[in-house]
Design an enzyme around this catalytic site. Sequence first.
Site, short mmCIF file in Angstrom:
data_model
loop_
_atom_site.label_atom_id
_atom_site.label_comp_id
_atom_site.label_asym_id
_atom_site.label_seq_id
_atom_site.Cartn_x
_atom_site.Cartn_y
_atom_site.Cartn_z
N HIS A 162 0.69 -1.12 0.04
CA HIS A 162 0.06 0.08 0.14
C HIS A 162 0.72 1.27 0.08
O HIS A 162 0.36 2.20 -0.64
CB HIS A 162 -0.95 -0.15 1.25
CG HIS A 162 -2.05 -0.77 0.87
ND1 HIS A 162 -3.41 -0.41 0.76
CD2 HIS A 162 -2.52 -2.18 0.95
CE1 HIS A 162 -4.26 -1.27 0.54
NE2 HIS A 162 -3.74 -2.37 0.55
N ASP A 163 2.03 1.23 0.71
CA ASP A 163 2.83 2.39 0.69
C ASP A 163 3.65 2.43 -0.92
O ASP A 163 3.27 3.59 -1.23
CB ASP A 163 3.77 2.35 1.80
CG ASP A 163 4.84 3.41 1.88
OD1 ASP A 163 4.15 4.80 1.74
OD2 ASP A 163 6.05 3.63 1.95
N ASP B 230 7.62 5.80 0.27
CA ASP B 230 8.27 6.87 1.18
C ASP B 230 7.41 7.14 2.60
O ASP B 230 7.36 8.27 3.06
CB ASP B 230 7.72 8.31 0.46
CG ASP B 230 6.28 8.29 -0.09
OD1 ASP B 230 5.50 7.43 0.40
OD2 ASP B 230 6.00 9.15 -1.10
N SER C 71 4.32 7.60 3.09
CA SER C 71 3.30 8.48 3.23
C SER C 71 1.79 7.83 3.74
O SER C 71 1.16 8.27 4.46
CB SER C 71 3.01 8.78 1.59
OG SER C 71 2.63 7.89 0.69
N GLU D 82 -3.91 8.50 4.24
CA GLU D 82 -4.28 7.55 3.19
C GLU D 82 -5.12 6.35 3.76
O GLU D 82 -5.70 5.65 3.20
CB GLU D 82 -3.10 6.90 2.60
CG GLU D 82 -2.00 7.96 1.63
CD GLU D 82 -0.75 7.54 1.10
OE1 GLU D 82 -0.58 6.48 1.01
OE2 GLU D 82 -0.24 8.58 0.79
N PRO E 203 -5.28 -1.30 -6.60
CA PRO E 203 -6.41 -2.07 -7.67
C PRO E 203 -7.74 -2.39 -6.44
O PRO E 203 -7.21 -2.64 -5.39
CB PRO E 203 -5.81 -3.27 -8.06
CG PRO E 203 -4.26 -3.09 -8.41
CD PRO E 203 -4.26 -2.04 -7.15
N THR F 273 -2.93 -23.56 4.99
CA THR F 273 -1.80 -23.23 5.69
C THR F 273 -1.93 -21.53 5.82
O THR F 273 -1.26 -20.87 4.85
CB THR F 273 -0.56 -23.49 5.00
OG1 THR F 273 -0.48 -22.94 3.55
CG2 THR F 273 0.02 -24.85 4.80
N ASP G 22 3.02 -19.58 1.10
CA ASP G 22 3.59 -20.63 0.15
C ASP G 22 2.39 -20.78 -0.99
O ASP G 22 1.86 -19.94 -1.32
CB ASP G 22 3.55 -22.06 0.98
CG ASP G 22 2.17 -22.27 1.44
OD1 ASP G 22 1.22 -21.69 1.31
OD2 ASP G 22 1.99 -23.20 2.42
#
Length: 329
Positions: A71-72, A79, A81, A93, A167, A250, A255
């Site tokens: 996400h950053d 950065d 943010s 954000e 997305p 799992t 994995d």
Amino acid sequence: MAFYKHHAFSSFLMFLLFPLLLQFQFGKSELQLNYYSNSCPKAEEVIKQEVTKLYHEHGNTAVSWLRNLFHDCVVQGCDASLLLESVTGIESEKASGRSFGMRNFKYVNTIKKALEDECPSTVSCADVVALSARDGIVMLGGPRIEMKTGRKDSKESYASVVEEFIPNHNDSISSVLSRFQSIGIDAEGTVAILGAHSVGRVHCVNLVDRLYPTVDPTLDPDHAEYLKGRCPTPTPDPKAVLYARNDRETPMLLDNYYYKNLLSHKGLLTVDQELASDPATLPFVEKMAADNGYFSEQFSRAVLLLSENNPLTGDQGEVRKDCRYVNAS
């Protein structure tokens, strides 16, 4: 004659150096391995110790660190943010719908405090995001990824454009591929990095569209019944803790079971299941389902590319003292 030889050599030297000069201009080459070796020699060890301790206290923190990196770094670059709180002049954000379900931000401050105790105003929050993800991946049984450091922290939030960069869970796979390609991650890498969905969970809010009013025909019927048990209403309360695990086999291991589930029509999100039906991605899904080593290799490559997306370096940005707020001027 000597003049011309010297001139030709100088031109050749500039030709060799030009790409390097471009790298410096755009801030790429200033990321380096062991960036803090002199200014804060124990920085990476401090982060690793804190990540390990937090994992044993709150196992889901490792999943959070991985999601933080995505996400950053996807939104304008790596950065930190993402970590800024909403204050006068800044909209966080984290308030975006794309950040729904993200948690454990308070423990980023735990890591940062340990670093400030060791080396005040030295290690950036952006590097905390990157290195905590690196160490979190190991805690989840994933590969060890050597990451460069030297990122600086943004002085602004990009809340207004988050939805342009991240997305949505029901976006088409073609739009997701396009989004990742714009930051240098190809289709193979995109399939690998979505393997992060192998761990953690999906809130019912993001998957009920595949269950109600009728079950998505691409979803395994028995798995759909299990999901309905987890999400019994088409209008779940966003504030309630109603979710399904991405991987029931799992659930806390990074994995290739994620890909095996996709081939069995057990992907939770629309974008997950489309990976197994789109001809541009299906071959990679099949190969990763069959070979966990190949998945780990491609996952490492994609995460490394993500972690180096458009960082602030050198004199750009700042090193925040508190990851939640821009430094006082």
